[in-house]
Design a protein around this motif. Structure first.
Motif, PDB file in Angstrom:
ATOM      1  N   PHE A 113       0.831  -1.198   0.000  1.00  0.00           N
ATOM      2  CA  PHE A 113       0.000   0.000   0.000  1.00  0.00           C
ATOM      3  C   PHE A 113       0.868   1.250   0.000  1.00  0.00           C
ATOM      4  N   PRO A 114       0.353   2.357  -0.549  1.00  0.00           N
ATOM      5  CA  PRO A 114       1.089   3.625  -0.442  1.00  0.00           C
ATOM      6  C   PRO A 114       1.208   4.048   1.024  1.00  0.00           C
ATOM      7  N   ASP A 115       2.166   4.907   1.332  1.00  0.00           N
ATOM      8  CA  ASP A 115       2.346   5.369   2.709  1.00  0.00           C
ATOM      9  C   ASP A 115       1.731   6.753   2.914  1.00  0.00           C
ATOM     10  N   TYR A 116       0.699   7.083   2.141  1.00  0.00           N
ATOM     11  CA  TYR A 116       0.027   8.372   2.271  1.00  0.00           C
ATOM     12  C   TYR A 116      -1.457   8.212   1.953  1.00  0.00           C
ATOM     13  N   GLY A 117      -2.239   9.121   2.497  1.00  0.00           N
ATOM     14  CA  GLY A 117      -3.656   9.201   2.167  1.00  0.00           C
ATOM     15  C   GLY A 117      -3.912  10.405   1.278  1.00  0.00           C
ATOM     16  N   LEU A 118      -5.164  10.616   0.905  1.00  0.00           N
ATOM     17  CA  LEU A 118      -5.525  11.717   0.008  1.00  0.00           C
ATOM     18  C   LEU A 118      -6.794  12.400   0.498  1.00  0.00           C
ATOM     19  N   VAL A 119      -6.993  13.618   0.029  1.00  0.00           N
ATOM     20  CA  VAL A 119      -8.237  14.349   0.262  1.00  0.00           C
ATOM     21  C   VAL A 119      -8.726  14.887  -1.071  1.00  0.00           C
ATOM     22  N   ARG A 120     -10.032  14.740  -1.293  1.00  0.00           N
ATOM     23  CA  ARG A 120     -10.657  15.258  -2.520  1.00  0.00           C
ATOM     24  C   ARG A 120     -12.144  15.452  -2.257  1.00  0.00           C
ATOM     25  N   LYS A 121     -12.704  16.564  -2.667  1.00  0.00           N
ATOM     26  CA  LYS A 121     -14.131  16.805  -2.447  1.00  0.00           C
ATOM     27  C   LYS A 121     -14.964  15.801  -3.232  1.00  0.00           C
ATOM     28  N   ARG A 122     -16.049  15.328  -2.602  1.00  0.00           N
ATOM     29  CA  ARG A 122     -16.880  14.303  -3.213  1.00  0.00           C
ATOM     30  C   ARG A 122     -17.615  14.793  -4.463  1.00  0.00           C
TER      31      ARG A 122
END
Length: 291
Positions: A113-122
């Motif tokens: 798995f990547p070692d980061y998360g993400l944020v994005r408006k739905r």
């Protein structure tokens, strides 16, 4: 033209076109993340897929807008451009606040798995997934409100769905040997299929809003396990849990959720609970009605 040469069929009849447009190998009802991802992978495998969405993109949905590394992996598998230049904000992990304790947990460094998360408006995220399913070959119908399944009288199997299409709500029937119900928590299709919510599992309700805030570029998703209303003479513990996710665009997504197992589930105005919680936060965070 030589004798015996077969004249090619240069166009399908109206009946043939109607049968083809309304028939597929698989029908996926609902173009949210689950439905669009399903449609994408089925189309990539070579199946003819109809993806039916009741609204029109872009559309809003109450959500924290945060994605864990497991979700990021799925986006990469779908070929989504998740670069910062494409408008995605990366985060390092999860910050947990509760019981007087503050824990800051980095996403694990794993090979799978990547070692980061993400944020994005739905309102933008869902459309990106639906368009990616289209690029893979799925046929997307927006403003297609599915009402009931089509059931084969001989076998009892579901062989399609009935829907109302477009602004004029034209009645149409779609056929496929496999139908996937991905139309959300309040699914009409599943209820029509005789499926009901499991009462032994809790159901949650969430409210959220966006604030202009200096905390918009936080490197961590923030989860509050306790919600305190500190406006009165005595602090009051509110039901549920809260979150604060920086969006990287000058705003924070601030919201709360509560399970139906709470005694207050049906009694409280959850928007008022959110206001009370936000009012207890430091003023310089900007979580006020004016922002």
């Amino acid at each position: 033209m030589p004798v015996g040469t077969q004249i090619p069929n240069l166009g399908r009849s109206r009946r043939d076109r109607a049968l083809s447009d309304n028939t597929a190998d698989v029908i996926v009802v609902g173009a949210g993340p689950a439905g669009s991802t399903t449609a994408y992978h089925l189309a990539r495998s070579g199946l003819d897929v109809l993806l039916l969405e009741k609204t029109e993109f872009p559309r809003e949905k109450v959500c924290g807008d945060g994605l864990t590394p497991r979700a990021v992996k799925q986006l990469v598998a779908m070929g989504i451009d998740i670069s910062e230049e494409a408008g995605w904000l990366r985060n390092k992990g999860l910050r947990i606040i509760g019981g007087g304790v503050r824990l800051q947990l980095d996403w694990p460094d794993l090979a799978s798995f990547p070692d980061y998360g993400l944020v994005r408006k739905r309102d933008d995220f869902d459309e990106q997934l639906a368009r990616q399913a289209q690029k893979a070959g799925a046929r997307l119908y927006e403003r297609c409100n599915v009402g009931a399944p089509v059931i084969d009288d001989r076998t009892g199997r579901i062989t399609g769905v009935k829907a109302k299409l477009g602004e004029e709500k034209r009645e149409v029937t779609f056929h496929a040997p496999l139908v996937v119900a991905a139309d959300g928590n309040s699914t009409r299709l599943s209820l029509a299929m005789g499926l009901h919510r499991r009462e032994d599992r809790p159901m949650g309700v969430a409210v959220r809003t966006y604030f202009t805030s200096p905390r918009h570029d936080d490197d961590y998703l923030e989860s509050w396990l306790e919600l305190w209303d500190r406006r009165g003479a005595q602090d009051r513990l509110l039901p549920g849990y809260g979150w604060i996710f920086g969006m990287g665009d000058g705003t924070s997504n601030v919201g709360l959720g509560v399970l139906n197992t709470s005694d207050s589930f049906k009694e409280l105005d959850w928007r008022e609970v959110l206001k009370a919680w936000c009012a207890s936060m430091p003023e310089d965070w900007g979580y006020t009605p004016t922002t």
